[in-house]
Design a protein around this motif. Structure first.
Motif, short mmCIF file in Angstrom:
data_model
loop_
_atom_site.label_atom_id
_atom_site.label_comp_id
_atom_site.label_asym_id
_atom_site.label_seq_id
_atom_site.Cartn_x
_atom_site.Cartn_y
_atom_site.Cartn_z
N VAL A 355 -4.47 -34.99 -2.14
CA VAL A 355 -3.26 -35.33 -1.51
C VAL A 355 -2.45 -33.99 -1.33
N VAL A 356 -1.90 -33.92 -0.03
CA VAL A 356 -1.19 -32.89 0.15
C VAL A 356 0.28 -33.35 0.32
N ILE A 357 1.03 -32.79 -0.63
CA ILE A 357 2.65 -32.83 -0.19
C ILE A 357 3.13 -31.69 0.48
N VAL A 358 3.80 -32.05 1.44
CA VAL A 358 4.18 -30.73 2.35
C VAL A 358 5.61 -30.91 2.76
N GLY A 359 6.35 -29.69 2.84
CA GLY A 359 7.66 -29.66 3.20
C GLY A 359 7.88 -28.30 3.94
N MET A 360 8.41 -28.26 5.08
CA MET A 360 8.38 -26.94 6.13
C MET A 360 9.47 -26.70 6.59
N MET A 361 9.89 -25.36 6.90
CA MET A 361 11.13 -25.10 7.71
C MET A 361 10.97 -25.46 9.30
N PRO A 386 14.86 -29.21 -0.58
CA PRO A 386 16.15 -29.56 -1.14
C PRO A 386 17.19 -28.23 -0.57
N ASP A 387 18.32 -28.57 -0.22
CA ASP A 387 19.35 -27.59 0.00
C ASP A 387 19.27 -26.69 1.16
N GLN A 388 18.27 -27.06 2.19
CA GLN A 388 17.72 -26.11 3.30
C GLN A 388 18.35 -27.04 4.59
N ASP A 389 19.18 -26.75 5.41
CA ASP A 389 19.62 -27.39 6.34
C ASP A 389 18.67 -27.19 7.66
N ARG A 431 -6.28 -34.60 -6.70
CA ARG A 431 -6.01 -33.15 -6.79
C ARG A 431 -4.76 -33.10 -5.77
N ILE A 432 -3.68 -32.61 -6.36
CA ILE A 432 -2.65 -32.62 -5.49
C ILE A 432 -2.15 -31.23 -5.11
N LEU A 433 -2.05 -31.22 -3.74
CA LEU A 433 -1.38 -29.67 -3.32
C LEU A 433 0.00 -29.85 -2.72
N ILE A 434 0.90 -29.08 -3.43
CA ILE A 434 2.28 -29.05 -2.81
C ILE A 434 2.25 -27.68 -2.19
N THR A 435 2.83 -27.70 -0.79
CA THR A 435 2.75 -26.71 -0.08
C THR A 435 3.65 -26.65 1.07
N GLY A 436 3.66 -25.44 2.12
CA GLY A 436 4.41 -25.49 3.08
C GLY A 436 5.59 -24.49 3.57
N SER A 437 6.12 -24.10 2.35
CA SER A 437 7.26 -23.42 2.28
C SER A 437 7.49 -22.62 1.10
N TYR A 439 10.49 -21.82 0.07
CA TYR A 439 11.65 -22.47 -0.31
C TYR A 439 11.26 -23.71 -1.21
N LEU A 440 10.24 -24.83 -0.71
CA LEU A 440 9.98 -25.80 -1.46
C LEU A 440 9.03 -25.23 -2.84
#
Length: 453
Positions: A355-361, A386-389, A431-437, A439-440
């Motif tokens: 599973v890929v949890i992703v947040g990006m600018m 969080p906290d990134q406009d 298996r969980i990957l947290i990725t993308g930034s 900041y994240l």
């Protein structure tokens, strides 16, 4: 490149609740210039002159540029040098949780008091003149490093190279260029040739240039610039080679062969980053590093949020029991590619659903990044940062994933994404990957209590 104010708002985690004493000074410094990034060296030269040129009073400097792998290469350099008994100062960016992470004095993160004192001194000397916060932080780093004896300074470029605030060292020990790819187009250009020209701007007359395997266009730029400046070239695949044999790192150059333990940092790309560090130290006559130090350093080096296995903590506890959670701050297409390759290696060893949890600018190529994982995962969860406009909305990220035919959903936080997975039935814990930034990544480390040391 010019003075990045910290890595562009594309991926530089802001200080995660700095101490009040640091928070106040950073707020004042940020107000000195309307832009976080404004690429020019003029302001840097001005403040260094007012500071009586601390950059001329530093121990020998190794200067590191590139798109991906700079931080890991610096981590290997530091670990090897320290294993050899040398004292090492380090300046890197961005930080993940605390701004102190950017400044190491003899291997130890700078204290709040020392850092505040250096920043206030630079603020006073600057006298209110316009200057970016990254330029002020870099000036503070030079001030600190000039005040504390050491054997080597490791200096990581903030953004690009040619106009970066760090590019004021006349004669470093080596100019190091990690893999170059497409990123930060709004500052560096749209093509590999343009971006490589900015990165190659750190090359100095007569100073050895050590570079990783590069796209053809980038390598051509590096070689031309080195030729113009009569800088000796040490290129991967030409002057030196690194391979994986029987799960060990095998490095070879004209000085001979090193058969070393695998890096502690995970992924095939980390063998390449370690090889770049080894080649750098073997390209300079000033440093004499024995095989034992190379062995110990490669096995010991750590660098947070680069395929980092997250330990138990309050955030991890919100996910499925016995799941395997990894964190990587990769945020461009090439960064996603090497992480996907590392996950492929993990899958071969111990299969698990991914599973890929992703947040990006918002200025990133989400579809290009996620395409790397299209053949590996059954599940994408898009989250806000969080906290990134300027972060991409989860809905926009989800749309990018759907164009690739990926199953995707959204969540309002990493914690809620992890919790949602507890409601699903898995034959094997995922298996969980947290990725993308980055900041994240910084917010995840803070929430889990896994602070970089």
């Amino acid at each position: 490149m010019s003075q990045p104010a910290a890595k562009p708002s594309s991926d530089k985690p802001c200080s995660n609740r700095p101490s009040p004493q640091l928070g106040d000074i950073l707020a004042r410094l940020t107000a000195l210039h309307p832009k976080r990034i404004d690429l020019t060296l003029d302001r840097m030269w001005r403040i260094l002159e007012r500071l009586d040129h601390p950059e001329r009073k530093l121990p020998p400097v190794i200067h590191v540029a590139g798109t991906n792998g700079k931080g890991s290469t610096v981590a290997y350099l530091r670990a090897i040098l320290e294993a050899a008994g040398l004292r090492v100062h380090v300046y890197t960016s961005p930080h993940l949780v605390r701004i102190n992470e950017r400044f190491r004095l003899n291997g130890v993160l700078v204290s709040d008091d020392e850092l505040r004192s250096a920043l206030v001194h630079c603020e006073t000397v600057n006298g209110g003149a316009p200057i970016t916060v990254f330029e002020m932080e870099t000036a503070a780093a030079f001030t600190l490093f000039a005040q504390h004896p050491a054997d080597v300074v490791l200096l990581e470029v903030g953004l690009g190279g040619r106009l970066d605030a760090t590019n004021v060292i006349d004669k470093p020990l080596a100019s190091v260029i990690a893999p170059i790819g497409i990123d930060h187009r709004e500052f560096l250009g749209d093509t590999l040739t343009q971006i490589a020209t900015e990165k190659a701007g750190i090359i100095k007359k007569g100073v050895p240039v050590v570079y990783a395997e590069q796209p053809v266009e980038a390598a051509a730029v590096i070689e031309r610039q080195a030729g113009r400046l009569h800088a000796p070239l040490h290129g991967c695949g030409q002057s030196w080679h690194v391979n994986v044999e029987r799960s060990r790192l095998v490095y070879q150059d004209d000085r001979g062969l090193l058969d070393l333990s695998a890096p502690r940092l995970f992924g095939r790309h980390q063998f390449d980053n370690a090889g770049l560090a080894i080649a750098t130290l073997r390209a300079t006559d000033l440093l004499s590093i024995n095989a034992q130090a190379f062995e110990a350093g490669i096995a010991r080096a750590q660098w947070p949020a680069r395929m980092q296995r997250l330990p138990a903590g309050p955030l991890i506890a919100s996910g499925p029991a016995d799941s395997e959670v990894w964190l990587d701050g990769g945020h461009n297409v090439d960064g996603g590619r090497v992480v996907a390759a590392a996950l492929g290696d993990l899958e071969e060893r111990v299969p698990r659903p991914l599973v890929v949890i992703v947040g990006m600018m918002g200025n990133k190529d989400a579809a290009g990044f996620l395409a790397n994982f299209a053949g590996q995962t059954r599940h994408i969860i898009a989250v806000p940062i969080p906290d990134q406009d300027n972060a991409m909305t989860p809905a926009a990220l989800a749309d990018a994933a759907r164009t690739l035919g990926m199953r995707v959903e959204t969540a309002d936080s990493v914690e809620s994404a992890l919790h949602s997975l507890t409601q699903l039935a898995y034959e094997t814990p995922p298996r969980i990957l947290i990725t993308g930034s980055l900041y994240l990544a910084g917010s995840v480390l803070a929430a889990n209590g896994s602070l970089p040391q």
